[in-house]
Design an enzyme around this catalytic site. Sequence first.
Site, PDB file in Angstrom:
ATOM      1  CB  ALA A 192      19.263 -63.322  57.123  1.00  0.00           C
TER       2      ALA A 192
ATOM      3  CG  ASP B 250      12.511 -65.182  52.713  1.00  0.00           C
ATOM      4  OD1 ASP B 250      11.631 -65.312  53.589  1.00  0.00           O
ATOM      5  OD2 ASP B 250      13.707 -64.992  52.990  1.00  0.00           O
TER       6      ASP B 250
ATOM      7  N   GLY C 273      22.143 -61.896  49.076  1.00  0.00           N
ATOM      8  CA  GLY C 273      21.079 -61.669  48.106  1.00  0.00           C
ATOM      9  C   GLY C 273      21.469 -62.303  46.795  1.00  0.00           C
ATOM     10  NE  ARG C 274      20.395 -66.565  47.048  1.00  0.00           N
ATOM     11  CZ  ARG C 274      19.871 -66.231  48.222  1.00  0.00           C
ATOM     12  NH1 ARG C 274      18.599 -65.922  48.307  1.00  0.00           N
ATOM     13  NH2 ARG C 274      20.621 -66.150  49.286  1.00  0.00           N
TER      14      ARG C 274
END
Length: 486
Positions: A10, A235, A13-14
């Site tokens: 939230a 996730d 990002g990776r």
Amino acid sequence: MRLTAVDLGASSGRVMVGEVGPGRLELTEVNRFANRPVQLGDQLHWDVLALFTGVLDGLRAAGRGGPVDGVGIDSWAVDVGLLDADGALLGNPLHHRDAGHALGVDQVHAVADADRLYQVNGLQHLPFTTVFQLAARRGTAQLTAARTALLVPDLLAHWLTGAVSAEVTNASTTGLLDATTRQWSWPLLDALGLPRELLPPLVSPGDPLGVLTPEVLAQTGLTGPVPLTAVGSHDTASAVVGVPAATDRFAYVSCGTWSLVGVELPAPVLTGPSRAAGFTNELGVDGTVRYLRNVMGLWLLSESLRTWADAGLPADLGDLLSAAARVPAFTAVVDCDDPRFLPPGDMPARIAALCAETGQTPPQSQAQTVRCILDSLALAYRRAVRTAAELSGTDVEVVHVVGGGARNTLLMQLTAEACGLPVLAGPVEAAALGNVLVQARALGSVSGGLAELRALVRSTQDVVRYEPRTGSEVAWAAAEARLPAR
């Protein structure tokens, strides 16, 4: 095998590269990028095009280190992008914290009350669930023009490969999936007056979705074919795969902006007491059910830090945690799931107001506010773990905490004491690990069921153990009694 996990949270990002094989599981971050919601007028949106750019940058970086043998995507749940008949995106997806979603609750309950909904979807009532989002938009030009609704990881997969699908672990959070049959609930969709064609075909973790398009290969410099495999695209579903559990007698806390607290089951629990307790039945990998409660999580802490930083006050997390550890326990506690904590805003002021309303002295310093948040989170975990065990008939012997919150040593010790159970903290990147493990199994690099995948996590990843201190149960029970009953 060299696999790439796109893992979107939230706040960031990776893109991670996993080296996976028998006895080997190594993870390297190759790109991290901010995920900043955008307020436009009175609506809060996700900047999904910026996220896609971050994904492409990550794939490009992954390719510089060697061949990429596969890609998988996981993200948060419930939020959707709407596509028109030409496949064009009809505006950025609305954020689940947008206040307008709650307008759909009464519309949905007019045709399917809370009891009926729970019997179908098994979900904890949250006013931003996809079914309420879509109901709130009925009659709008956007929804009228929409032909397909894609959850965020499915939308990114569509842009990478052209695939149009809905992965089942994330689809189970929409409120439109039957928790028992693991299929779309067409009767519910019909009763709500939503077109059936809006929902794409379902896929399961491990299913092939296609290969990266020539355009994506050209943008990233990757050499094709590069397959994209469906993983646990929620996730938390991927994170639960990455729990290094040695037996099935465990509870988990996926600890991030949201905290997902529960147990893993073979079938949903759709009883009245389960609904009344606010428990949700989300689908997991390999036919499992993630029986859990959504707890507001580290959002309270991150919003407090943001508020203090904006005001020019000290906001170093390490310093504040050290100071909070010196604050006496239970100076003040709050219900983390109070709805006033959901929107962005001045979290310390909201916490202080709720303390005053409940007859407690509000926190007088930043350290006291942080301690209030952590004590309250540990109490929320205590309640959720114990209630999940009771309602599901599960014998819980250990609590596994995965995700970014596993680094918070004070919270981990408090959680062990609150639950009265050992806490095993880590791995932090459990979602990315679960993502690459499901890919690796689908592509033949590893084999076995969840037990075998978790054994590989256990043998390759660092975990920190926290033991509850003796004699603390009475104090925790008294603190819990100060919270509203559930």
